[in-house]
Design an enzyme around this catalytic site. Structure first.
Site, PDB file in Angstrom:
ATOM      1  N   GLY A 105      -7.994 -10.021   3.076  1.00 37.02           N
ATOM      2  CA  GLY A 105      -7.208 -10.857   3.983  1.00 37.02           C
ATOM      3  C   GLY A 105      -6.012 -11.429   3.265  1.00 37.02           C
ATOM      4  O   GLY A 105      -5.212 -10.699   2.688  1.00 37.02           O
ATOM      5  N   GLU A 114      11.172  -8.183  -2.779  1.00 32.75           N
ATOM      6  CA  GLU A 114      11.810  -7.022  -2.165  1.00 32.75           C
ATOM      7  C   GLU A 114      11.157  -6.827  -0.821  1.00 32.75           C
ATOM      8  O   GLU A 114       9.963  -6.515  -0.735  1.00 32.75           O
ATOM      9  CB  GLU A 114      11.704  -5.754  -3.005  1.00 32.75           C
ATOM     10  CG  GLU A 114      12.713  -4.731  -2.480  1.00 32.75           C
ATOM     11  CD  GLU A 114      12.433  -3.318  -2.867  1.00 32.75           C
ATOM     12  OE1 GLU A 114      11.416  -2.767  -2.390  1.00 32.75           O
ATOM     13  OE2 GLU A 114      13.217  -2.753  -3.636  1.00 32.75           O
ATOM     14  N   GLY A 153       7.044  -6.321   0.163  1.00 31.53           N
ATOM     15  CA  GLY A 153       6.382  -6.257   1.459  1.00 31.53           C
ATOM     16  C   GLY A 153       7.322  -6.660   2.576  1.00 31.53           C
ATOM     17  O   GLY A 153       8.544  -6.567   2.448  1.00 31.53           O
ATOM     18  N   SER A 154       6.766  -7.139   3.655  1.00 28.61           N
ATOM     19  CA  SER A 154       7.558  -7.454   4.842  1.00 28.61           C
ATOM     20  C   SER A 154       8.350  -8.739   4.655  1.00 28.61           C
ATOM     21  O   SER A 154       7.984  -9.629   3.881  1.00 28.61           O
ATOM     22  CB  SER A 154       6.646  -7.595   6.062  1.00 28.61           C
ATOM     23  OG  SER A 154       5.904  -8.803   5.991  1.00 28.61           O
ATOM     24  N   GLU A 195      12.500  -3.761  11.542  1.00 26.56           N
ATOM     25  CA  GLU A 195      11.985  -2.629  10.765  1.00 26.56           C
ATOM     26  C   GLU A 195      10.808  -2.012  11.508  1.00 26.56           C
ATOM     27  O   GLU A 195       9.826  -2.697  11.820  1.00 26.56           O
ATOM     28  CB  GLU A 195      11.547  -3.113   9.381  1.00 26.56           C
ATOM     29  CG  GLU A 195      11.100  -1.999   8.461  1.00 26.56           C
ATOM     30  CD  GLU A 195      10.746  -2.494   7.070  1.00 26.56           C
ATOM     31  OE1 GLU A 195      11.058  -1.793   6.100  1.00 26.56           O
ATOM     32  OE2 GLU A 195      10.149  -3.580   6.964  1.00 26.56           O
ATOM     33  N   TRP A 215       0.799  -1.226   0.000  1.00 32.87           N
ATOM     34  CA  TRP A 215       0.000   0.000   0.000  1.00 32.87           C
ATOM     35  C   TRP A 215       0.832   1.275   0.000  1.00 32.87           C
ATOM     36  O   TRP A 215       0.318   2.346  -0.296  1.00 32.87           O
ATOM     37  CB  TRP A 215      -0.917   0.034   1.240  1.00 32.87           C
ATOM     38  CG  TRP A 215      -0.218  -0.236   2.539  1.00 32.87           C
ATOM     39  CD1 TRP A 215      -0.166  -1.422   3.210  1.00 32.87           C
ATOM     40  CD2 TRP A 215       0.567   0.689   3.324  1.00 32.87           C
ATOM     41  NE1 TRP A 215       0.593  -1.305   4.358  1.00 32.87           N
ATOM     42  CE2 TRP A 215       1.051  -0.027   4.445  1.00 32.87           C
ATOM     43  CE3 TRP A 215       0.895   2.039   3.181  1.00 32.87           C
ATOM     44  CZ2 TRP A 215       1.844   0.572   5.426  1.00 32.87           C
ATOM     45  CZ3 TRP A 215       1.696   2.630   4.145  1.00 32.87           C
ATOM     46  CH2 TRP A 215       2.152   1.899   5.251  1.00 32.87           C
ATOM     47  N   PHE A 272       9.105   0.914  10.453  1.00 32.38           N
ATOM     48  CA  PHE A 272       8.177   1.413   9.434  1.00 32.38           C
ATOM     49  C   PHE A 272       7.385   2.624   9.911  1.00 32.38           C
ATOM     50  O   PHE A 272       6.158   2.625   9.978  1.00 32.38           O
ATOM     51  CB  PHE A 272       7.233   0.291   8.984  1.00 32.38           C
ATOM     52  CG  PHE A 272       7.026   0.278   7.482  1.00 32.38           C
ATOM     53  CD1 PHE A 272       8.100   0.110   6.629  1.00 32.38           C
ATOM     54  CD2 PHE A 272       5.771   0.447   6.916  1.00 32.38           C
ATOM     55  CE1 PHE A 272       7.940   0.104   5.249  1.00 32.38           C
ATOM     56  CE2 PHE A 272       5.591   0.446   5.539  1.00 32.38           C
ATOM     57  CZ  PHE A 272       6.680   0.270   4.710  1.00 32.38           C
ATOM     58  N   PRO A 329      -3.739  -6.236  -5.491  1.00 31.26           N
ATOM     59  CA  PRO A 329      -3.426  -4.954  -4.860  1.00 31.26           C
ATOM     60  C   PRO A 329      -3.632  -5.006  -3.347  1.00 31.26           C
ATOM     61  O   PRO A 329      -4.259  -5.933  -2.817  1.00 31.26           O
ATOM     62  CB  PRO A 329      -4.427  -3.998  -5.517  1.00 31.26           C
ATOM     63  CG  PRO A 329      -5.611  -4.875  -5.808  1.00 31.26           C
ATOM     64  CD  PRO A 329      -5.051  -6.223  -6.166  1.00 31.26           C
TER      65      PRO A 329
END
Length: 482
Positions: free
Chosen positions: A204, A246, A224-225, A379, A146, A381, A171
């Site tokens: 979800g 990534e 993402g994470s 992280e 996002w 964030f 998305p």
């Protein structure tokens, strides 16, 4: 506004409705249909039919035309999309426009590369002929976060389409309206064949898990994470998919005693607060030489304190909102933890009050000596940055490499040889010298360690979606010569 799924050339309104909200105010902006595993499999099957049933993979000029058309449509909708990014994502208008301009540039970059995919030939023995042919890897699933919903889509979608892959996109549920508008720009392109691009929303993890396990998907491209990246690798293992990841970052900025402190403070304030710190390459650890630690700490605290936090749509704001109130609460807990484990140089808070509907946290700084602390290792964030000391180059490198991440870093010094030594020694996919957070289509990005696998942007970004096929023939020599 309503965000729908797009499968095999058709918009579908299936699944329960969810709200999309403005994180700066809590206002409902629109709704989206949440998908499920069945829709994910339907989209993957459509993409596979398009890959094998059309000439898309063998038509580089058509692919280039489609990407150029897509870029033109994004450019025509730039202002509308930028406004939507501000409203749905919470970032500053300047950041939103920058995201759009970078995305358009990226699409055009890969449009150009679509017609320049080259293999090689060789004659290993007399009368033999080998062709190393580069061809599309198959069906790609693109899972988008996002925090930069347009850029982080097109940096995977652009090379995937240029390579000749067909795609299924998932998305982020926090930014479905932005994605809907981008998809409207894309599917309007005359050169895009039916079924080549498909998209399924979700709220979800069902859609993502279905794509990862689907036998119809050949490549996964995920941003993402690191924790989610690990689950994707495990989920993709039974079908041996190619996986590009990534993942998280914990970017150190190493500031030496000969650095231009004014320049370093300006660069690091901007890179730590861009997108409210919600970007994996943000400067999140300031490693500072003992000789300038007091002066740097004073200057960076003053610079952070001066950052005006507010709605992205306001011309006065210098840092926008977080993505939601849950992340605001999470950061408040981390700030308290930083005060317990170290020394708070600047304690951030919601300038509008924690009971307000907007998700805001102003920048925070803390001194810490314990490199093993979760505050250093994980992280965070958000705009929460550690200040850590070092005495010499060896200690600077050791501390820069002390986390499991290796996505990005920066080195600040007037000594060019030192800058090169450090850039070689730091285990990170990108090292900036006397600046931070410079990203562009031509330059590859990616990580070491738990920051991921593979590369995005640049020529290597295209290679992530290509296979090499060896075609061999023994045709002999003229006249049967040995």
């Amino acid at each position: 506004m309503l965000a729908r799924h797009y499968i095999d050339g058709e918009w579908l309104s299936e699944g329960p409705l969810g709200d999309s909200t403005d994180p700066a105010s809590g206002a409902v902006l629109g709704q989206y249909h949440a998908g499920n595993a069945a829709l994910a499999h339907q989209a993957a099957a459509a993409a596979r039919r398009a890959f094998f049933g059309t000439t898309w993979a063998q038509a580089p000029r058509q692919r280039a035309d489609a990407l150029f058309q897509f870029a033109d449509r994004l450019e025509a909708a730039l202002e509308e999309l930028a406004e939507l990014i501000v409203a749905e994502n919470g970032k500053l208008r300047a950041e939103a426009r920058g995201e759009m301009m970078g995305s358009i540039s990226e699409v055009r970059y890969y449009a150009g590369l679509a017609r320049a995919i080259l293999g090689r030939t060789l004659e290993a023995t007399p009368g033999s002929f080998s062709i190393m042919h580069r061809e599309a890897a198959g069906v790609a699933a693109i899972i988008v976060p996002w925090n930069a919903p347009v850029t982080l889509l097109v940096r995977s979608l652009g090379p995937a389409l240029a390579a000749g892959c067909t795609c299924v996109i998932k998305p982020a549920h926090q930014t479905p309206l932005i994605h809907q508008k981008v998809m409207e720009c894309l599917v309007d392109c005359p050169a895009l064949a039916k079924g080549v691009v498909n998209s399924v929303n979700e709220s979800g993890s069902d859609v993502g898990e279905a794509l990862v396990s689907s036998p119809d998907i050949d490549v996964i491209s995920f941003t993402g994470s690191s924790a989610t990246g690990q689950r994707i690798m495990a989920g993709a293992a039974p079908t041996l998919k190619r996986v590009g990841l990534e993942l998280g970052g914990k970017a150190p900025a190493v500031v030496f005693d000969d650095a231009d402190l004014d320049r370093a403070v300006k660069e690091l304030t901007a890179s730590a607060t861009m997108m409210a710190g919600q970007i994996c390459v943000a400067a999140t650890r300031f490693l500072v030489h003992d000789a300038v630690l007091p002066a740097f700490s004073e200057r960076i605290a003053a610079a952070f304190r001066a950052v005006k936090t507010g709605p992205g749509a306001s011309a006065e704001s210098q840092m926008g909102s977080l993505i939601d109130k849950a992340n605001e609460a999470r950061l408040h807990r981390l700030i308290e933890q930083a005060g317990d484990e170290g020394e708070l140089l600047l304690k951030g808070d919601n300038p509008f009050g924690r009971t307000s509907k907007g998700a805001f946290v102003s920048p925070s700084l803390f001194r810490i000596e314990d490199t093993s602390s979760a505050l250093v290792q994980e992280e965070l964030f958000g705009p929460l940055v550690s200040v850590e000391r070092f005495a010499d180059e060896a200690e600077a490198v050791a501390k820069a490499n002390a986390t499991p991440y290796g996505l990005a870093a920066s080195v600040h010094t007037r000594d060019l040889e030192r800058a090169m030594r450090l850039s070689r020694a730091i285990r990170a996919g990108t090292v900036w010298l006397n600046c931070h957070s410079r990203l562009f289509p031509e330059g590859e990005t990616g990580g070491f360690g738990q920051s991921g696998l593979g590369r995005l942007h640049g020529v290597e970004g295209l290679n992530e979606f290509l296979e090499t096929k060896h075609i061999y023939m023994e045709q002999g020599l003229p006249g049967g010569a040995a």
